[in-house]
Design an enzyme around this catalytic site. Structure first.
Site, PDB file in Angstrom:
ATOM      1  N   ASP A 199       0.510  -1.165   0.061  1.00 33.52           N
ATOM      2  CA  ASP A 199       0.142  -0.118   0.013  1.00 33.52           C
ATOM      3  C   ASP A 199       0.738   1.339   0.013  1.00 33.52           C
ATOM      4  O   ASP A 199       1.934   1.189   0.934  1.00 33.52           O
ATOM      5  CB  ASP A 199      -0.818  -0.297   1.273  1.00 33.52           C
ATOM      6  CG  ASP A 199      -1.887   1.209   1.200  1.00 33.52           C
ATOM      7  OD1 ASP A 199      -2.589   0.898   0.310  1.00 33.52           O
ATOM      8  OD2 ASP A 199      -1.996   1.929   1.937  1.00 33.52           O
ATOM      9  N   ASP A 329     -10.436   1.366  -4.592  1.00 39.56           N
ATOM     10  CA  ASP A 329     -10.454   2.649  -4.661  1.00 39.56           C
ATOM     11  C   ASP A 329     -10.881   3.241  -6.141  1.00 39.56           C
ATOM     12  O   ASP A 329     -11.114   4.392  -6.153  1.00 39.56           O
ATOM     13  CB  ASP A 329      -9.000   3.037  -4.659  1.00 39.56           C
ATOM     14  CG  ASP A 329      -8.256   2.729  -3.329  1.00 39.56           C
ATOM     15  OD1 ASP A 329      -8.947   2.329  -2.290  1.00 39.56           O
ATOM     16  OD2 ASP A 329      -6.973   2.672  -3.321  1.00 39.56           O
TER      17      ASP A 329
HETATM   18  O1  TEU Z   1      -4.887   4.023  -1.511  1.00 43.09           O
HETATM   19  C1  TEU Z   1      -3.828   4.985  -1.986  1.00 43.09           C
HETATM   20  C2  TEU Z   1      -4.343   6.206  -2.497  1.00 43.09           C
HETATM   21  O2  TEU Z   1      -3.360   7.145  -2.596  1.00 43.09           O
HETATM   22  C3  TEU Z   1      -5.724   6.336  -2.356  1.00 43.09           C
HETATM   23  O3  TEU Z   1      -5.957   7.378  -1.688  1.00 43.09           O
HETATM   24  C4  TEU Z   1      -6.155   6.416  -3.639  1.00 43.09           C
HETATM   25  O4  TEU Z   1      -5.606   7.445  -4.387  1.00 43.09           O
HETATM   26  C5  TEU Z   1      -7.602   7.059  -3.412  1.00 43.09           C
HETATM   27  O5  TEU Z   1      -8.456   6.180  -2.599  1.00 43.09           O
HETATM   28  C6  TEU Z   1      -8.344   7.421  -4.680  1.00 43.09           C
HETATM   29  O6  TEU Z   1      -9.159   8.362  -4.187  1.00 43.09           O
HETATM   30  C7  TEU Z   1      -4.419   2.948  -0.476  1.00 43.09           C
HETATM   31  C8  TEU Z   1      -5.581   2.082  -0.390  1.00 43.09           C
HETATM   32  O7  TEU Z   1      -5.616   1.496  -1.697  1.00 43.09           O
HETATM   33  C9  TEU Z   1      -6.740   2.743  -0.007  1.00 43.09           C
HETATM   34  O8  TEU Z   1      -7.917   2.086   0.135  1.00 43.09           O
HETATM   35  C10 TEU Z   1      -6.375   3.243   1.344  1.00 43.09           C
HETATM   36  O9  TEU Z   1      -7.384   4.159   1.781  1.00 43.09           O
HETATM   37  C11 TEU Z   1      -4.943   4.164   1.431  1.00 43.09           C
HETATM   38  O10 TEU Z   1      -4.091   3.715   0.617  1.00 43.09           O
HETATM   39  C12 TEU Z   1      -4.576   4.633   2.717  1.00 43.09           C
HETATM   40  O11 TEU Z   1      -4.111   3.336   3.339  1.00 43.09           O
END
Ligand code: TEU
Length: 557
Positions: A199, A329
């Site tokens: 992540d 996401d």
């Molecule tokens: O996501 C990384 C991230 O940058 C996200 O914020 C993504 O860009 C966003 O959801 C789009 O609007 C990771 C994980 O995949 C996400 O589910 C988590 O919320 C985030 O990290 C924090 O751990």
């Protein structure tokens, strides 16, 4: 260089809370996943990427971990996990864990210790700063809105959190943090898991002078100037040396800001860092400086093709790509990239599958994508759970002057809960996901879009995915062929060619709802259609039909 197993693999992402409930409490769980492994074996996938199942207060659905070596009781027990892993391995399916180590939960023991006093030995596991002129030490805003700094009353300092305030950022500069993370990874690998999806791994190195920037409409400066991703590489090499080199793993780094150039380091085929990266360029083609991603704009096909083309050619022979349309996401693939109307949903979902699965790289299928699951008709914010969406709603309506209807239109287009509604197993009550009340509403279209209706039907979206996944297993051309984009200026057709020694494959995908004239290039006259790639029963001469996908294989005569 020989072939790595993950170059021929297809990955299936499970978002555990929404996959299958086995207890009736309305949330998916690990025994639920175990019960559905035969379904995944039928689909033919090789690897499961399991979104987090660790102990967590669930502020961000498990991306906020309070114990990296325990299972969240809502998902089951460690014995349930071991059972799932063993059953998956029996079926030839590997499991890759989500490694969330840019931040922990504020309820992790390390953070509880750290905030207990400035002298605590865990204090340096996180980033702490004094106020500047009675304010936050810098003006940057976090990914989920608000400042990246949270005031700690007890110790009179701010701590850094790039995501929610319940997700304090770990301090990777501290070698003890790296020791702890590497030990924990080793523990899971020794248990038998097959790798990690990492992540936001590109964010672990920060400019620890914590600069301020030019504030945007929300009053905060953008976060990207804080991130020093060139400094991540030595840590990943250390991780490779100390942990990964002892095991045969698949590793995928989520690197939002990756470019083709930086990906060559992260995902180099020399094996020095990770197997592949998850880059964001194609999912970030819309948005505005004022509203971020929260617009209803649709990406343009020429832009999409330009991005894929650059990545395919840029990494050729040097590094390995991951291929995806959606994940937990992102909105649902068929709604975002194609056409989710009753008329074109199935055809266009199959077209998207062909387009992605015949490119070079490891394809990812996000749960329900293989059924053509769609976005959800959200009308009210109380139908949405995701913390990011609630922050965005406030930002849109308070800072950007949007009406409720405008904000909801953006939610329906792009919010993450579109992808997080429960998996649609059948047409029954709650889609076979739960016998109780689901934590997020089931999409009303589950009566027509569901696994039960599709698994045995050779003309279903599911069967199309299954065919493409099987094709990759047997085709060296699909795995190793070079990529060349054709018709780059077309606003409607995505056409490319794959070449491996004297074999060539032409892939033609229509992203529009009307017929188009199209002649295949010379050299493909009389070439044989690749059945698994086609979403119409024949290949027509001189035209491409709405959302048609086909591939032709030309072999030397
Ligand atoms: O996501 C990384 C991230 O940058 C996200 O914020 C993504 O860009 C966003 O959801 C789009 O609007 C990771 C994980 O995949 C996400 O589910 C988590 O919320 C985030 O990290 C924090 O751990």
């Amino acid at each position: 260089m020989g072939e790595h197993w993950w170059q021929r693999a297809v990955v299936y992402q499970i978002y555990p809370k929404s996959f299958q409930d086995s207890t009736g409490n309305g949330m998916g769980d690990i025994p639920g996943i175990t019960s559905r492994l035969p379904y995944l074996a039928t689909l033919g996938i090789d690897v499961i990427w399991l979104s987090p199942v660790y102990e967590s207060p669930m502020d961000d659905n498990g991306y906020d971990i309070s114990d990296y070596r325990a299972i969240w009781p809502g998902f089951g027990t460690m014995a349930d996990f071991d059972e799932m892993l063993a059953r998956a391995h029996d079926l030839g399916i590997r499991i890759v864990m989500d490694l969330v180590v840019n931040h922990s939960s504020d309820e992790h023991e390390w953070f509880k210790q750290a905030r207990s006093s400035r002298e605590n030995p865990y204090r340096d596991f996180y980033h702490w700063r004094d106020p500047v002129d009675g304010h936050e030490p810098s003006n940057m805003g976090g990914v989920f809105g608000g400042s990246i700094w949270e005031w700690d009353e007890g110790t009179q300092q701010y701590y850094l959190h790039c995501f929610s305030r319940k997700q304090p950022d770990l301090n990777w500069e501290n070698p003890r943090v790296r020791d702890e993370v590497f030990d924990m990874m080793d523990w899971w690998l020794a248990k038998g898991v097959d790798g990690f999806r990492m992540d936001v791994i590109g964010m672990i190195a920060k400019d620890t002078t914590f600069p301020s920037g030019e504030p945007g409409p929300t009053g905060y400066a953008p976060l990207h100037a804080l991130i020093q991703d060139e400094r991540v590489h030595p840590w990943l090499r250390e991780m490779r040396r100390r942990v990964l080199s002892k095991y045969d793993t698949m590793t995928v780094g989520e690197v939002g800001g990756a470019t083709v150039e930086t990906a060559k380091r992260y995902a180099n085929l020399d094996g020095s860092e990770l197997s592949m990266v998850f880059q964001f360029e194609h999912v970030g083609l819309t948005g505005s400086p004022e509203r971020g991603k929260w617009t209803t704009d649709k990406p343009r096909l020429v832009d999409l093709k330009r991005v894929f083309d650059r990545w395919e050619r840029g990494l050729e022979g040097v590094a390995w790509n991951s291929l995806y349309w959606d994940n937990h996401d992102q909105p649902r693939a068929v709604s975002r990239w194609a056409n989710d109307s009753d008329e074109w949903r199935e055809t266009s979902a199959k077209m998207l599958a062909t387009c992605l699965h015949l490119m070079k790289g490891t394809p990812y299928v996000y749960q329900g994508e293989e059924l053509g699951m769609t976005n959800f008709p959200f009308a009210r914010m109380d139908q949405i759970n995701d913390l990011e969406a609630h922050d965005a709603y406030r930002m849109l309506t308070q800072d950007c002057g949007c009406s409720h209807d405008e904000a909801m239109a953006a939610m329906r287009e792009i919010c993450r809960d579109n992808a997080r509604t429960p998996m649609q197993w059948d047409d029954g009550d709650q889609a076979g996901f739960t016998t109780g009340a689901p934590w997020l509403e089931v999409n009303p279209n589950h009566v027509t879009i569901n696994a039960k209706a599709q698994v045995g039907d050779p003309s279903s979206v599911f069967s199309h995915y299954r065919g493409l996944i099987a094709l990759r297993k047997e085709s060296d051309l699909v795995v190793h062929g070079t990529f060349r984009l054709l018709e780059p200026e077309s606003e409607e057709l995505f056409v490319y060619e794959r070449v491996l020694s004297d074999e060539r494959m032409l892939v033609v995908c229509s992203f529009c709802d009307h017929e188009l004239p199209y002649r295949v290039p010379a050299g493909y006259a009389g070439a044989e259609p690749v059945r698994a790639a086609c979403n119409y029963t024949d290949v027509a001469d001189g035209i491409v039909r709405p959302y048609e996908a086909f591939a032709l294989l030309a072999r030397p005569t």
